[in-house]
Write an enzyme that holds these catalytic residues in place. Structure first.
Site, mmCIF file in Angstrom:
data_model
loop_
_atom_site.group_PDB
_atom_site.id
_atom_site.type_symbol
_atom_site.label_atom_id
_atom_site.label_comp_id
_atom_site.label_asym_id
_atom_site.label_seq_id
_atom_site.Cartn_x
_atom_site.Cartn_y
_atom_site.Cartn_z
ATOM 1 N N ASP A 1 4.906 -14.482 25.073
ATOM 2 C CA ASP A 1 4.109 -13.297 26.208
ATOM 3 C C ASP A 1 2.574 -14.315 27.034
ATOM 4 O O ASP A 1 2.956 -14.553 28.396
ATOM 5 C CB ASP A 1 3.478 -11.971 25.844
ATOM 6 C CG ASP A 1 2.722 -11.884 24.915
ATOM 7 O OD1 ASP A 1 2.860 -13.174 23.544
ATOM 8 O OD2 ASP A 1 2.705 -10.675 24.005
ATOM 9 N N ASP B 1 12.598 -20.411 34.820
ATOM 10 C CA ASP B 1 12.485 -20.348 36.370
ATOM 11 C C ASP B 1 10.955 -20.071 36.852
ATOM 12 O O ASP B 1 10.775 -20.190 38.068
ATOM 13 C CB ASP B 1 12.758 -18.781 36.534
ATOM 14 C CG ASP B 1 14.605 -18.972 36.982
ATOM 15 O OD1 ASP B 1 15.576 -19.629 36.192
ATOM 16 O OD2 ASP B 1 15.535 -17.906 37.540
ATOM 17 N N TYR C 1 22.580 -14.865 23.292
ATOM 18 C CA TYR C 1 23.607 -15.043 24.009
ATOM 19 C C TYR C 1 24.867 -15.036 23.464
ATOM 20 O O TYR C 1 25.884 -15.542 24.195
ATOM 21 C CB TYR C 1 23.353 -16.754 24.924
ATOM 22 C CG TYR C 1 22.271 -16.514 26.459
ATOM 23 C CD1 TYR C 1 21.977 -15.998 26.381
ATOM 24 C CD2 TYR C 1 23.272 -16.809 27.882
ATOM 25 C CE1 TYR C 1 20.776 -16.034 27.424
ATOM 26 C CE2 TYR C 1 22.516 -16.547 28.926
ATOM 27 C CZ TYR C 1 20.709 -16.481 28.915
ATOM 28 O OH TYR C 1 20.154 -16.238 29.478
ATOM 29 N N LYS D 1 8.542 -15.207 19.335
ATOM 30 C CA LYS D 1 7.026 -14.022 19.153
ATOM 31 C C LYS D 1 7.514 -14.010 17.668
ATOM 32 O O LYS D 1 8.111 -12.891 17.391
ATOM 33 C CB LYS D 1 8.350 -13.219 19.855
ATOM 34 C CG LYS D 1 7.756 -12.209 20.333
ATOM 35 C CD LYS D 1 6.689 -11.538 21.168
ATOM 36 C CE LYS D 1 6.395 -10.303 20.628
ATOM 37 N NZ LYS D 1 4.729 -10.282 21.897
ATOM 38 N N ASP E 1 15.412 -19.644 29.680
ATOM 39 C CA ASP E 1 15.869 -18.707 30.506
ATOM 40 C C ASP E 1 15.113 -18.904 31.456
ATOM 41 O O ASP E 1 14.606 -18.317 33.144
ATOM 42 C CB ASP E 1 17.032 -18.106 30.382
ATOM 43 C CG ASP E 1 17.746 -17.617 31.682
ATOM 44 O OD1 ASP E 1 18.254 -18.168 32.518
ATOM 45 O OD2 ASP E 1 17.917 -16.392 31.850
HETATM 46 C C1 IPM Z 1 20.997 -20.761 33.523
HETATM 47 C C2 IPM Z 1 21.244 -19.644 34.659
HETATM 48 C C3 IPM Z 1 22.601 -18.727 33.342
HETATM 49 C C4 IPM Z 1 21.965 -18.582 32.081
HETATM 50 C C5 IPM Z 1 23.612 -17.690 33.689
HETATM 51 C C6 IPM Z 1 23.730 -17.787 35.192
HETATM 52 C C7 IPM Z 1 24.764 -17.857 32.764
HETATM 53 O O1 IPM Z 1 20.728 -18.226 34.680
HETATM 54 O O2 IPM Z 1 21.270 -21.409 33.749
HETATM 55 O O3 IPM Z 1 19.468 -20.587 33.526
HETATM 56 O O4 IPM Z 1 21.741 -17.385 31.721
HETATM 57 O O5 IPM Z 1 21.717 -19.869 31.261
HETATM 58 MG MG MG Z 2 18.734 -18.574 33.918
#
Ligand code: IPM
Ligand code: MG
Length: 361
Positions: A222, A250, A140, A190, A246
Site C-alpha cells: 500500500d 500499470d 492467479y 503485505k 499486475d
Molecule cells: C497483464 C494483464 C493480464 C494479467 C490479463 C490480461 C490476464 O493485465 O499482463 O498485466 O492480469 O496478467
Molecule cells: Mg495487468
C-alpha cells in the site's frame, strides 16, 4: 534459423504485432540472424475459430519456437464468458504451460515524452525502473478456487499460495537484473497481514545473502502504491508476487506517461520467451490504424536481447524509436505531448522506425 511464433490476438493486437514483426525482421537481418515466422491464434480470435482461447496446436507451436511475440487479448465481445473460458485464459495458460515465471516490465521516462506523464516533470524526469513480477503463482493459479452455493449463499474463493522455490527463483532474477543496473532491489509485500508475504520476506532475505553488492529494501504494497507516485526515481528493480505486480506495473506505466510505450518479457526455465506490450487490446480503436505500435516494437527489442542474444540489434530498435520520437512523430495517444505536425497512424509509425533501422544498416 530461429523460429518466432506470432500471436497477434485481439483488438489492436494484430496491427501492433505487424509493425513489431517488421522492425524485428529488419533488425535481425542487419544482425545477420535468420528468423522463421509462424503465426497462430490466441484469445477471442481463437475462441471464435476453435471455441477455446488457446488450442493445443498453438501451444505446441509455441513450445517449438525460440520466442513468442504476442499482441493483446480480450474485448467486449467475449466479456460475458465465464472466467474459465475468457480470452485472458489463453494467455494465462501460455504463461503457465511454458513455465514463464519471470515477467520483466521496464518503465523508463523517455526525455522526449516527459510531458506525457500526469505527474510533474521534476517528479518523473529520470525515472528508470524495472518491475519483476512473479507470473505463474499466487492468486492467479492457486487452488482451491471457484464459485459455489454454500448454505444458500453464493461464495467465491481464490488462494494465494507460494512455496520457497518459486520465491527464490524470481528473487534471483531480480537480483541478477539489479546487478546489471543500479544495484538496488525493492521487495513489495503485505507481510503485516499475509503469511505468504512473510515467507517472501524470509526467502528474499536469504537470496540477498548471495548478492553483497546489491542493496535490498522491503516495502509494504500500500505504501509502495503511494511512493511510486511521490518518488518514482528512487526505484531500480521492484520485485513482487503476481497480483501486486499486475497492479503496480500499470501504475509504473502511468508514471512514465503512456501505456502505449511499455514492453514486457516473460521468461522461464524452458528457454522460450514470451514478449508482449503491457497495454491491452483497446477495442475502441481497433482496426482504425490509430494504435501506438511502439510498445510492441520495444517488446521485439526485448526479444532480440533475451531470446536471441542480440543486444546490439535490440539497441538499434530502441535508438530508432527514440530518434523517431525526438523529431516529433507521435501517434494519437501521445499527440499532445511534444508532437510536431499531425499525429501518425500505427502503420506510419512502424514505417518511420523501419526506415531508421534500414538507414542505420
Ligand atoms: C497483464 C494483464 C493480464 C494479467 C490479463 C490480461 C490476464 O493485465 O499482463 O498485466 O492480469 O496478467
Ligand atoms: Mg495487468
Amino acid at each position: 534459423m530461429e523460429r518466432i511464433l506470432l500471436l497477434p490476438g485481439d483488438g489492436i493486437g494484430p496491427e501492433v504485432t505487424r509493425e513489431a514483426q517488421r522492425a524485428l525482421a529488419v533488425a535481425a537481418r542487419r544482425a545477420g540472424l535468420k528468423l522463421d515466422f509462424t503465426e497462430d491464434l490466441i484469445g477471442g480470435a481463437s475462441i471464435d475459430a476453435h471455441g477455446v482461447p488457446l488450442t493445443d496446436a498453438a501451444l505446441a507451436r509455441a513450445r517449438d519456437s525460440r520466442a513468442v511475440l504476442m499482441g493483446a487479448v480480450g474485448g467486449p465481445k467475449w466479456d460475458a464468458l465465464s472466467v474459465d473460458r475468457r480470452p485472458e485464459k489463453g494467455l494465462l495458460k501460455l504463461r503457465k504451460e511454458l513455465g514463464l515465471f519471470a515477467n520483466l516490465r521496464p518503465a523508463a521516462v523517455l526525455p522526449s515524452l516527459v510531458a506525457a506523464s500526469s505527474l510533474r516533470r521534476e517528479v518523473v524526469e529520470g525515472t528508470d525502473l524495472l518491475v519483476v513480477r512473479e507470473l505463474t503463482g499466487g492468486l492467479y493459479f492457486g487452488e482451491p478456487r471457484g464459485m459455489a452455493l454454500v448454505s444458500g449463499k453464493r461464495e467465491a474463493r481464490n488462494t494465494m499460495v507460494y512455496d520457497e522455490i518459486e520465491i527464490a527463483r524470481i528473487a534471483q532474477v531480480a537480483f541478477d537484473a539489479a546487478r546489471r543496473r543500479r544495484k538496488k532491489v525493492t521487495h513489495v509485500h503485505k507481510a503485516n497481514v499475509l503469511e505468504v508475504s512473510q515467507l517472501w520476506v524470509q526467502v528474499v532475505e536469504e537470496v540477498a545473502k548471495g548478492y553483497d553488492d546489491v542493496q535490498l529494501e522491503h516495502q509494504l504494497v500500500d505504501s509502495m502504491a503511494m511512493l511510486l507516485l511521490r518518488e518514482p526515481r528512487r526505484y531500480d528493480v521492484v520485485v513482487t508476487e503476481n497480483m501486486f505486480g499486475d497492479i503496480l506495473s500499470d501504475e509504473a506505466a502511468m508514471v512514465t506517461g503512456s501505456l502505449g510505450m511499455l514492453p514486457s518479457a516473460s521468461l522461464g526455465e524452458g528457454g522460450i520467451g514470451l514478449y508482449e506490450p503491457v497495454h491491452g487490446s483497446a477495442p475502441d480503436i481497433a482496426g482504425q490504424d490509430k494504435a501506438n505500435p511502439l510498445a510492441a516494437i520495444l517488446s521485439a527489442a526485448m526479444l532480440l536481447e533475451h531470446s536471441l542474444e542480440a543486444p546490439d540489434a535490440a539497441r538499434w530498435i530502441r535508438e530508432a524509436v527514440s530518434a523517431v520520437l525526438a523529431i516529433g512523430h507521435r501517434t494519437a495517444d501521445l499527440a499532445e505531448f511534444g508532437g510536431a505536425g499531425d499525429p501518425v497512424g500505427c502503420r506510419r509509425m512502424g514505417d518511420l522506425v523501419v526506415e531508421r533501422l534500414e538507414a542505420g544498416a
